[in-house]
Write a protein that holds these residues in place. Structure first.
Motif, PDB file in Angstrom:
ATOM      1  N   GLY A  66      10.779  -0.751   0.596  1.00 26.93           N
ATOM      2  CA  GLY A  66       9.687   0.062   1.097  1.00 26.93           C
ATOM      3  C   GLY A  66       9.659   0.129   2.614  1.00 26.93           C
ATOM      4  N   ILE A  67       8.988  -0.823   3.227  1.00 28.15           N
ATOM      5  CA  ILE A  67       8.955  -0.914   4.679  1.00 28.15           C
ATOM      6  C   ILE A  67       9.434  -2.295   5.084  1.00 28.15           C
ATOM      7  CG2 ILE A  67       7.059   0.743   4.887  1.00 28.15           C
ATOM      8  CD1 ILE A  67       5.225  -1.705   5.411  1.00 28.15           C
ATOM      9  N   SER A  68      10.046  -2.381   6.249  1.00 27.33           N
ATOM     10  CA  SER A  68      10.427  -3.684   6.775  1.00 27.33           C
ATOM     11  C   SER A  68       9.206  -4.317   7.427  1.00 27.33           C
ATOM     12  CB  SER A  68      11.555  -3.533   7.798  1.00 27.33           C
ATOM     13  OG  SER A  68      11.160  -2.663   8.845  1.00 27.33           O
ATOM     14  N   PRO A  69       9.072  -5.639   7.385  1.00 27.15           N
ATOM     15  CA  PRO A  69       7.916  -6.294   8.004  1.00 27.15           C
ATOM     16  C   PRO A  69       7.914  -6.106   9.518  1.00 27.15           C
ATOM     17  CG  PRO A  69       9.545  -7.914   7.285  1.00 27.15           C
ATOM     18  CD  PRO A  69       9.988  -6.600   6.743  1.00 27.15           C
ATOM     19  N   VAL A  70       6.721  -6.156  10.115  1.00 29.91           N
ATOM     20  CA  VAL A  70       6.612  -5.879  11.545  1.00 29.91           C
ATOM     21  C   VAL A  70       7.360  -6.919  12.379  1.00 29.91           C
ATOM     22  CG1 VAL A  70       4.442  -4.625  11.319  1.00 29.91           C
ATOM     23  CG2 VAL A  70       4.393  -7.099  11.734  1.00 29.91           C
ATOM     24  N   ARG A  71       7.576  -8.108  11.853  1.00 25.25           N
ATOM     25  CA  ARG A  71       8.294  -9.125  12.625  1.00 25.25           C
ATOM     26  C   ARG A  71       9.763  -8.753  12.830  1.00 25.25           C
ATOM     27  NH1 ARG A  71       7.153 -11.688   7.741  1.00 25.25           N
ATOM     28  NH2 ARG A  71       8.933 -12.015   6.347  1.00 25.25           N
TER      29      ARG A  71
ATOM     30  N   GLY B 275      14.308  -2.250   5.111  1.00 25.44           N
ATOM     31  CA  GLY B 275      15.157  -3.145   5.890  1.00 25.44           C
ATOM     32  C   GLY B 275      16.239  -3.765   5.043  1.00 25.44           C
ATOM     33  N   VAL B 276      17.350  -4.061   5.679  1.00 23.84           N
ATOM     34  CA  VAL B 276      18.470  -4.728   5.016  1.00 23.84           C
ATOM     35  C   VAL B 276      18.955  -5.843   5.926  1.00 23.84           C
ATOM     36  CG1 VAL B 276      20.827  -4.510   4.132  1.00 23.84           C
ATOM     37  CG2 VAL B 276      19.193  -2.639   3.793  1.00 23.84           C
ATOM     38  N   ASN B 277      19.010  -7.039   5.396  1.00 17.70           N
ATOM     39  CA  ASN B 277      19.616  -8.164   6.106  1.00 17.70           C
ATOM     40  C   ASN B 277      20.777  -8.670   5.263  1.00 17.70           C
ATOM     41  OD1 ASN B 277      20.088 -10.253   7.959  1.00 17.70           O
ATOM     42  ND2 ASN B 277      18.769 -11.663   6.825  1.00 17.70           N
ATOM     43  N   THR B 278      21.995  -8.469   5.751  1.00 18.72           N
ATOM     44  CA  THR B 278      23.188  -8.924   5.048  1.00 18.72           C
ATOM     45  C   THR B 278      23.574 -10.288   5.593  1.00 18.72           C
ATOM     46  OG1 THR B 278      23.943  -6.661   4.717  1.00 18.72           O
ATOM     47  CG2 THR B 278      25.586  -8.395   4.500  1.00 18.72           C
TER      48      THR B 278
ATOM     49  N   MET C 287      18.059   4.803   2.439  1.00 25.26           N
ATOM     50  CA  MET C 287      17.014   4.183   1.631  1.00 25.26           C
ATOM     51  C   MET C 287      15.817   5.122   1.586  1.00 25.26           C
ATOM     52  SD  MET C 287      17.275   0.217   2.865  1.00 25.26           S
ATOM     53  CE  MET C 287      16.071  -0.300   1.656  1.00 25.26           C
ATOM     54  N   ARG C 288      15.527   5.628   0.395  1.00 32.79           N
ATOM     55  CA  ARG C 288      14.406   6.530   0.181  1.00 32.79           C
ATOM     56  C   ARG C 288      14.417   7.679   1.185  1.00 32.79           C
ATOM     57  NH1 ARG C 288       9.730   2.060  -1.530  1.00 32.79           N
ATOM     58  NH2 ARG C 288      10.620   1.653  -3.586  1.00 32.79           N
ATOM     59  N   GLY C 289      15.600   8.266   1.383  1.00 27.80           N
ATOM     60  CA  GLY C 289      15.747   9.451   2.204  1.00 27.80           C
ATOM     61  C   GLY C 289      15.991   9.207   3.676  1.00 27.80           C
TER      62      GLY C 289
ATOM     63  N   LEU D 115       0.334  -2.256  -3.698  1.00 30.79           N
ATOM     64  CA  LEU D 115      -0.013  -1.125  -2.852  1.00 30.79           C
ATOM     65  C   LEU D 115       0.400  -1.440  -1.425  1.00 30.79           C
ATOM     66  CD1 LEU D 115      -1.513   1.589  -2.278  1.00 30.79           C
ATOM     67  CD2 LEU D 115      -3.583   0.197  -1.913  1.00 30.79           C
ATOM     68  N   THR D 116       1.069  -0.492  -0.785  1.00 27.74           N
ATOM     69  CA  THR D 116       1.460  -0.626   0.619  1.00 27.74           C
ATOM     70  C   THR D 116       0.969   0.588   1.390  1.00 27.74           C
ATOM     71  OG1 THR D 116       3.444  -1.906   0.091  1.00 27.74           O
ATOM     72  CG2 THR D 116       3.378  -0.831   2.235  1.00 27.74           C
ATOM     73  N   LEU D 117       0.306   0.337   2.508  1.00 29.11           N
ATOM     74  CA  LEU D 117      -0.092   1.367   3.453  1.00 29.11           C
ATOM     75  C   LEU D 117       0.431   0.961   4.818  1.00 29.11           C
ATOM     76  CD1 LEU D 117      -3.813   1.894   2.349  1.00 29.11           C
ATOM     77  CD2 LEU D 117      -1.840   3.281   1.708  1.00 29.11           C
ATOM     78  N   ALA D 118       1.001   1.910   5.563  1.00 34.00           N
ATOM     79  CA  ALA D 118       1.612   1.526   6.835  1.00 34.00           C
ATOM     80  C   ALA D 118       1.692   2.702   7.787  1.00 34.00           C
ATOM     81  CB  ALA D 118       3.016   0.953   6.614  1.00 34.00           C
ATOM     82  N   ARG D 119       1.741   2.371   9.042  1.00 40.51           N
ATOM     83  CA  ARG D 119       2.110   3.305  10.115  1.00 40.51           C
ATOM     84  C   ARG D 119       3.318   2.701  10.801  1.00 40.51           C
ATOM     85  NH1 ARG D 119       1.668   4.359  15.750  1.00 40.51           N
ATOM     86  NH2 ARG D 119       1.020   6.501  16.242  1.00 40.51           N
TER      87      ARG D 119
END
Length: 694
Positions: free
Chosen positions: A126-131, A139-142, A81-83, A437-441
């Motif tokens: 994009g990014i998986s949630p911190v939870r 993230g992928v949830n099958t 996913m995105r590299g 817009l998403t910003l994350a570490r």
């Protein structure tokens, strides 16, 4: 008017943030792909169904924007996913994360998601949630098929079964679920069985690509007041299956999954969610049963195990749209493997011996907004630990590996550290437009293989690049700074969802030359590696990297039941500490489908174009690849409500091509030369029958 699955996801995305928890809508960064519709009135999936005939969910997910398939074998495909791929993505089955059993990830997460059992896939591009825990990427949830609660006090049956035949490997797949449910109690069973022969391509057969796999399990749920108690158990038995990119093939995977959970409202505006999980993997592989046997002295077999125990608890205060969520989770992993010669009992060695890792985390998420602007803010802190035992070995092990084992026994074999993840998502509903817009570490702790692999072997966690690797006990966690900008647009007859993104990754874990004089065999590690056929081993080390790109999902209604849908993706990855590219970056690609969707039948003509990839990793000896174009045709017919037939032909013109993310052949006697990148499948017809009753 009917719309595509992606268009439905766009409509859902225009109102909400990240992989949805119970009681919340899907997020602005989530694509929800469901099973095909089975009635002519099923508005939730009156869609271009996500055509994929491969055995598990990896190829299914790879059809989405920003995603690609890392093809390490028929049952060993990984999602990129995105590299990013492997442990850098938060991959779950039914909400459960677990460690793979193989040191080369022959059983990545999607290995445990047969297509016949998939109900839906929730994809956070994009990014998986911190939870959902730490992780650099999406993230992928099958979610597998389960019996749902019924209506009324009496029990009613539910059935959802399917069968498929595919010509390119003469494979058969059967599976589904059945059970009984009332409004307060549900109980069901789940099962599947698959078997396939060697895959054909225009130049012949890809030797040692046959496979066999079976899954069976039970699940139940009890609804008491505003909450539900759920239980599930699942057993997977993968039989003899070939893996041409690896030095060995699968003899078996025997894997058990167990999960118990409770989700419900404790009071008005207070929701509790808690789960406890167990996954246990037992695995054997060897280099002599599925492929031509080597000489006696080089006969090898490996027995591995991986046990994962985890639990999580969270409290949500407020509503689905305005709330504070706090929670905690932990994960314990025990892992190891033994390499031995079954014809010489004195030769055995444990390259990873009684290894353990643990993680204890806490998080908080705040969903808020002001005027048209919605926001989700997240923060999590994790404490990590890892250790391994002194490696055992037999009297028949040569002096070189024995010396490395003794040196490792006297080295520091413990690590602990803390990681911090933070994220901010902003979006605004502005009529037909929803800017985001998403910003994350985000962070990822090194795997046990990357940290503690002291013996030079090809165990690389699934890179399958043919190189020999050793670990580095002092590896630092990876840290990514992420920015993403996108917009959702729809006017009712057309839609587009473009996204651009950038990731700056510090301490990116990458194989580097073992020392400053590669090719000069002057260390014990290089001497042992040379005896195994590679005098230039790589060492997992912290480097610096950056990944950027763009992807888009788009489509439009043309006239009446005729529409067009498309997906396009581009990603670029580079080292920042030296002039090299990152390994296994998917080439630019686009997929277009012209669809005629009637009430009870559909026909789809699909074209896929993939660009050449010349931006390859010199460090990993990665070969460039040529571009190609493929054509596919699909159709379905609703025989009656609950009965559906799908047919199609993939690679319609029998084009010979090589997927850039495919592994390299290690099998002698195949129609694919040793060392060549594995070709894509040839022309393949399929037929699938599905019957569902609720």
């Amino acid at each position: 008017m009917k719309t595509s699955t992606l268009a439905i996801a766009m409509a859902l995305a225009s109102t909400t943030p990240a992989l949805a928890a119970e009681g919340e809508a899907p997020s602005a960064e989530t694509i929800v792909v469901t099973a095909p519709r089975i009635t002519s009135l099923d508005a939730a999936s009156t869609a271009e169904d996500e055509h994929a005939t491969s055995p598990d969910g990896a190829a299914f997910i790879a059809r989405q924007p920003g995603a690609a398939l890392v093809d390490n074998g028929t049952l060993s495909g990984q999602v990129q996913m995105r590299g990013l791929f492997g442990e850098r993505i938060a991959l779950r089955i039914n909400g459960q994360q677990f460690a793979t059993g193989g040191p080369n990830a022959m059983d990545p997460a999607m290995h445990y998601a047969p297509m016949a059992l998939i109900d839906r896939v929730e994809i956070a591009r994009g990014i998986s949630p911190v939870r959902d825990g730490p992780g650099l990427g999406g993230g992928v949830n099958t979610v597998l098929k389960q019996v749902r609660f019924g209506e009324g006090q009496g029990f009613s049956p539910q059935v959802d079964v399917s069968g498929q035949y595919r010509s390119v490997d003469d494979s058969v797949a059967l599976g589904g679920m059945a059970g009984l449910a009332s409004e307060t109690l549900r109980f069901g069973v789940i099962a599947s069985w698959e078997k396939g022969d060697d895959t054909r391509f225009p130049g012949g057969r890809i030797a040692t690509t046959g496979y066999e796999r079976a899954v069976y399990g039970v699940h139940a749920g009890l609804r008491a007041g505003p909450g539900e108690l759920s239980l599930e158990y699942r057993r997977q038995e993968t039989g003899r299956s070939g893996n041409p990119p690896f030095a060995m093939d699968i003899v078996y995977f025997h894997t058990d999954f167990a999960r118990i959970g409770f989700e419900g409202d404790l009071a008005d505006g207070v929701r509790l969610e808690t789960h406890a999980d167990y996954a246990g993997v037992s695995h054997r592989m060897n280099n002599y049963e599925e492929r031509p046997a080597p000489v006696m002295a080089m006969t090898r077999q490996s027995d591995t195990y991986a046990d994962t125990m985890s639990a999580d608890v969270s409290l949500r205060f407020g509503s689905a749209q305005r709330h504070l969520r706090i929670g905690a989770d932990f994960e314990l992993i025990d892992k190891g493997y033994m390499l031995y010669n079954p014809l010489a009992p004195a030769f055995f060695i444990h390259p990873l011996d009684r290894a353990h890792s643990d993680r204890l985390g806490a998080f908080a998420e705040w969903r808020t907004g002001a005027g048209p602007v919605e926001a989700e803010l997240g923060l999590r802190v994790d404490r990590h630990g890892a250790e391994t035992g002194a490696s055992r070995f037999g009297p028949g092990v040569p002096a070189g590996p024995a010396g490395l084992a003794l040196a490792f026994a006297n080295a520091d074999r413990e690590w602990s550290g803390t990681t911090v993840d933070a994220s901010m998502r902003l979006w605004a509903e502005l009529g037909a437009f929803t800017p985001r817009l998403t910003l994350a570490r985000k962070t990822r702790a090194p795997s046990l293989i990357e940290r503690f692999s002291w013996l030079p072997t090809e165990a690389s966690g699934g890179l399958a690049d043919g190189n020999i690797y050793v670990g580095t006990p002092g590896l630092k966690p990876e840290k990514a700074w992420i920015a993403e900008l996108g917009v959702d647009w729809t006017d009712g007859t057309a839609y587009a969802r473009p996204v651009v993104y950038y990731r700056r990754i510090n301490d990116f874990i990458q194989g580097v030359p073992f020392d400053a004089t590669p090719g000069v065999v002057n260390t014990p590690v290089e001497m042992v590696a040379q005896a195994s056929g590679d005098a230039t081993p790589l060492r997992f080390a912290n480097t610096d990297a950056e990944i950027w790109g763009a992807d888009i999902a788009f489509g439009a209604q043309i006239a009446g039941p005729l529409r067009i849908d498309g997906v396009a993706s581009y990603v670029r990855g580079k080292r920042r500490d030296l002039a090299d590219n990152l390994y296994r970056m998917a080439p630019a690609n686009v997929r277009l489908a012209l669809v005629w969707e009637a009430a009870r039948w559909s026909m789809s003509i699909e074209g896929q174009a993939v660009a050449a990839q010349t931006k390859v990793s010199v460090t990993n000896d990665e070969a460039a690849s040529k571009g190609y174009a493929l054509a596919n045709i699909y159709g379905h017919w609703l025989v009656r409500d609950g009965v559906r037939v799908d047919v199609g032909i993939e690679n319609l013109f029998d084009r010979q091509y090589q997927e850039h993310l495919a592994g390299y052949n290690r099998i002698v006697g195949s129609d694919v030369p040793p060392g060549a990148r594995l070709p894509g499948s040839g022309r393949s017809a399929f037929v699938r029958l599905r019957w569902a009753m609720n």
